[in-house]
Design a protein around this motif. Sequence first.
Motif, short mmCIF file in Angstrom:
data_model
loop_
_atom_site.label_atom_id
_atom_site.label_comp_id
_atom_site.label_asym_id
_atom_site.label_seq_id
_atom_site.Cartn_x
_atom_site.Cartn_y
_atom_site.Cartn_z
N GLY A 1 0.81 -1.22 0.00
CA GLY A 1 0.00 0.00 0.00
C GLY A 1 0.84 1.25 0.00
O GLY A 1 0.46 2.27 0.58
N ASP A 2 1.98 1.19 -0.67
CA ASP A 2 2.92 2.32 -0.65
C ASP A 2 2.54 3.44 -1.61
O ASP A 2 2.95 4.58 -1.43
N GLU A 3 1.80 3.09 -2.65
CA GLU A 3 1.57 4.09 -3.70
C GLU A 3 0.23 3.84 -4.38
O GLU A 3 -0.12 2.70 -4.71
N PHE A 4 -0.54 4.90 -4.58
CA PHE A 4 -1.81 4.82 -5.28
C PHE A 4 -1.83 5.84 -6.42
O PHE A 4 -1.05 6.79 -6.43
N VAL A 5 -2.71 5.60 -7.38
CA VAL A 5 -2.81 6.52 -8.52
C VAL A 5 -3.21 7.91 -8.03
O VAL A 5 -4.17 8.06 -7.27
N GLU A 6 -2.45 8.92 -8.43
CA GLU A 6 -2.78 10.29 -8.06
C GLU A 6 -3.67 10.88 -9.15
O GLU A 6 -3.24 11.13 -10.27
N GLU A 7 -4.93 11.06 -8.80
CA GLU A 7 -5.90 11.53 -9.78
C GLU A 7 -5.81 13.04 -9.97
O GLU A 7 -5.64 13.78 -9.02
N THR A 8 -5.92 13.45 -11.22
CA THR A 8 -5.99 14.88 -11.53
C THR A 8 -7.31 15.14 -12.24
O THR A 8 -7.94 14.22 -12.79
#
Length: 321
Positions: free
Chosen positions: A47-54
């Motif tokens: 769970g280190d990284e998730f999609v960063e939504e723009t």
Amino acid sequence: TKHKTALYFIMAAFSYTAPLFTKEKEAIERANATKEERDAAAKDVYGDEFVEETEKMVSDSLALFVEELEAIPNEEKEMYLQALKRCPIIVEQESDPIRFLRAEDYDAQKAAVRLAKYWEARVDLFGEDRAFLRMALDGVMAADARLFQELGDANHMLPRDERGRAVYFTDKNRSTNERLSNSEQLRLFWYQVHAELEDASVQQKGFIMLGNVKMTKLSHFNRAFTRAEFVHIRQILPMKLRAMHGCNPPSLVSQLILPAVKLLIGKSLRLRCIMHAPSNLPQALLKYGLKEEHIPASVGGTHHFSLAEWLEFRRELESSR
């Protein structure tokens, strides 16, 4: 030993009807996994990284989604089109395209196909008289009130982990196979998943599965339900299953049931499946974002689940809408 002899005969009988994904096959699969596949699996597991939504990303993806959905033949999205006519508000609230895009890592084509399958499965599972009602205790689940009592605390949601992921706990020692049909178990699972998906952060960060398999027996393994459950997870529900954790596996699970399950869950989830020995709990779960207060006593934690309290919470929440 007597135990090993008994296990040998159980495996011999089981092998004729249940194909297995052996340790040897898994070792080869993991060795042949690309760096990209291994890195993606590690990010999901920890769970280190998730999609960063723009805003632009969401807008562009939704436009592509509409195009892909329109390209699907009407006969393959018949139930979705029915839902648009019969319950447009529920379609908007419970099958918002953004949920499906998040589940498919913003692949618009896959997301559109998943949405079409979702409504087909929803009608198949609940029937036309219920599928177009809202996903609520007094809606879709009104006719299934008794199922929650039969389920008890065998399968339920836990508090979010340290990374913000929803945690679905299943205690295989409390098998519901004799009390609930496969369809009934699936309907309960759908409701529990939808309850978590009301939170946009869960749509983004996803779910993990945590199972206690300490005293699991062969009769607890329901191949047909397991296959159906993972088809719904992987292809139908707008959910992203990030990782699976099995705790306290006895030799029966490690040598027989787990290889059968791994055959059903597919390569992606096999790379995200971790088993934990009793000696490592709960410390082993800590590095994956699960603290003692997040997990029940059966796997070394302190969390207590009350079905009555959870149902009351859900009733109050749903009645306020």
